[in-house]
Design an enzyme around this catalytic site. Structure first.
Site, mmCIF file in Angstrom:
data_model
loop_
_atom_site.group_PDB
_atom_site.id
_atom_site.type_symbol
_atom_site.label_atom_id
_atom_site.label_comp_id
_atom_site.label_asym_id
_atom_site.label_seq_id
_atom_site.Cartn_x
_atom_site.Cartn_y
_atom_site.Cartn_z
ATOM 1 N N ASP A 1 -5.271 -22.812 44.581
ATOM 2 C CA ASP A 1 -3.990 -22.139 44.812
ATOM 3 C C ASP A 1 -4.133 -20.999 45.804
ATOM 4 O O ASP A 1 -5.243 -20.589 46.151
ATOM 5 C CB ASP A 1 -3.403 -21.631 43.477
ATOM 6 C CG ASP A 1 -4.450 -21.074 42.532
ATOM 7 O OD1 ASP A 1 -5.513 -20.638 43.015
ATOM 8 O OD2 ASP A 1 -4.204 -21.074 41.314
ATOM 9 N N ASN B 1 -1.766 -17.694 28.923
ATOM 10 C CA ASN B 1 -0.722 -18.614 28.469
ATOM 11 C C ASN B 1 -1.132 -20.070 28.698
ATOM 12 O O ASN B 1 -0.297 -20.963 28.709
ATOM 13 C CB ASN B 1 0.606 -18.310 29.184
ATOM 14 C CG ASN B 1 0.504 -18.485 30.694
ATOM 15 O OD1 ASN B 1 -0.511 -18.950 31.210
ATOM 16 N ND2 ASN B 1 1.564 -18.124 31.414
ATOM 17 N N HIS C 1 -2.203 -21.441 31.374
ATOM 18 C CA HIS C 1 -1.968 -22.056 32.687
ATOM 19 C C HIS C 1 -3.294 -22.476 33.319
ATOM 20 O O HIS C 1 -4.341 -21.896 33.033
ATOM 21 C CB HIS C 1 -1.149 -21.153 33.618
ATOM 22 C CG HIS C 1 -1.848 -19.941 34.141
ATOM 23 N ND1 HIS C 1 -1.235 -18.710 34.253
ATOM 24 C CD2 HIS C 1 -3.104 -19.743 34.602
ATOM 25 C CE1 HIS C 1 -2.085 -17.835 34.756
ATOM 26 N NE2 HIS C 1 -3.227 -18.428 34.976
ATOM 27 N N GLU D 1 2.287 -23.069 35.231
ATOM 28 C CA GLU D 1 2.715 -22.233 34.112
ATOM 29 C C GLU D 1 3.357 -23.102 33.030
ATOM 30 O O GLU D 1 3.765 -24.239 33.302
ATOM 31 C CB GLU D 1 3.746 -21.220 34.616
ATOM 32 C CG GLU D 1 3.247 -20.328 35.755
ATOM 33 C CD GLU D 1 2.424 -19.141 35.261
ATOM 34 O OE1 GLU D 1 1.973 -19.160 34.099
ATOM 35 O OE2 GLU D 1 2.226 -18.203 36.044
HETATM 36 C C1 F6R Z 1 -7.194 -19.090 39.945
HETATM 37 C C2 F6R Z 1 -6.281 -19.802 39.065
HETATM 38 C C3 F6R Z 1 -5.871 -19.258 37.738
HETATM 39 C C4 F6R Z 1 -7.002 -18.537 37.003
HETATM 40 C C5 F6R Z 1 -6.490 -18.002 35.659
HETATM 41 C C6 F6R Z 1 -7.550 -17.193 34.950
HETATM 42 O O1 F6R Z 1 -7.411 -19.811 41.132
HETATM 43 O O2 F6R Z 1 -5.815 -20.822 39.432
HETATM 44 O O3 F6R Z 1 -5.392 -20.316 36.948
HETATM 45 O O4 F6R Z 1 -8.062 -19.417 36.795
HETATM 46 O O5 F6R Z 1 -5.381 -17.208 35.872
HETATM 47 O O6 F6R Z 1 -7.785 -16.033 35.691
HETATM 48 P P1 F6R Z 1 -8.989 -15.056 35.334
HETATM 49 O O7 F6R Z 1 -10.236 -15.794 35.579
HETATM 50 O O8 F6R Z 1 -8.818 -13.897 36.289
HETATM 51 O O9 F6R Z 1 -8.809 -14.665 33.913
#
Ligand code: F6R
Length: 247
Positions: A67, A136, A138, A143
């Site tokens: 992303d 959550n 994701h 989401e």
């Molecule tokens: C990052 C991504 C997100 C993260 C998720 C966890 O490229 O796609 O899905 O993997 O938000 O983020 P952290 O590792 O910062 O807790």
């Protein structure tokens, strides 16, 4: 799902590095799907260390990041493009023309999304997809929703995700409200998915994803249907899994 329980974030990162390094040793021209965020930072440090000390070779590898924020230029300090270069690409021998991100500055997001899918397909599909998980549940920026998004698309970030990501910005107001993200279908087509989770704040998401009902309200729950998923958790993130025995 294969679950690797580790005690600490450091051990989780080492185990993850072994899995990715193993992939590259077995198939040097692997197509990797990569993630940003706090979770993989030390994994990337381990990969850099393996590159520098035992010659882990990225020369033939290709990468597609999950992303990118909409509206941030590549060199913006908060862009995922910049994050990946600072944490991994600047320190290993990955060819610059084999590093791909969805373009968050594209004027036509729908067209960019189609092009990103086409670039992944042209590379032969993703061999190993690395994922973190949101509080959550994701994955990527998919989401909780009424349906699983199938392909790369522009997504509006949930308030909870904006708050969670505000730690990387000076304030929540600066966090972009939209991102381009691989869809669940894009992720699902990867041959092997490696999901990392660290910290108590991820424990419920991990439990719901691994043991709960498969529903787009818990995006990571779809991974229960994938034939090849490796989940690597530290003690805190895996604490609510029923298979977890106390150390
Ligand atoms: C990052 C991504 C997100 C993260 C998720 C966890 O490229 O796609 O899905 O993997 O938000 O983020 P952290 O590792 O910062 O807790």
């Amino acid at each position: 799902m294969r679950i690797i329980y580790t005690d600490t974030y450091q051990k989780m990162s080492e185990e993850a590095a072994k899995v990715i390094a193993g992939q590259l040793w077995v198939k040097p021209d692997s197509v990797l799907g990569l993630a940003t965020g706090s979770t993989p930072v030390e994994l990337y440090q381990n990969l850099v260390w393996l590159h520098k000390t035992v010659g882990l070779d990225f020369a033939q590898a290709t990468s597609f990041n999950l992303d990118e924020y909409v509206g941030l230029a590549e060199d913006d300090p908060q862009s995922y493009h910049r994050f990946m270069h600072e944490n991994l690409f600047n320190h290993v021998n990955m060819r610059r023309d084999r590093i791909f991100f969805p373009n968050g500055m594209a004027a036509d997001a729908a067209r960019e999304a189609e092009d990103y899918e086409a670039r992944i397909a042209a590379a032969g599909g993703i061999d190993m997809q690395l994922l973190g998980i949101g509080r959550n549940a994701h994955i990527g920026f998919n989401e909780p929703d009424d349906a699983f998004a199938r392909t790369t698309h522009k997504v509006a970030l949930k308030e909870s995700t904006i708050e969670a990501n505000a730690r990387f910005f000076s304030s929540a107001a600066e966090v972009p409200r939209e991102a381009m993200s691989m869809g669940i279908g894009t992720i699902f087509r990867a041959r092997h998915i490696v999901l990392l989770a660290s910290g108590a704040e991820k424990a419920e998401a991990v439990r719901d994803a691994v043991e709960g009902t498969i529903t787009p309200r818990v995006p990571a729950s779809i991974l229960q249907l994938h034939p090849c998923v490796t989940l690597i958790v530290d003690h805190a993130a895996g604490a609510l899994l029923s298979g977890k025995s106390e150390p």
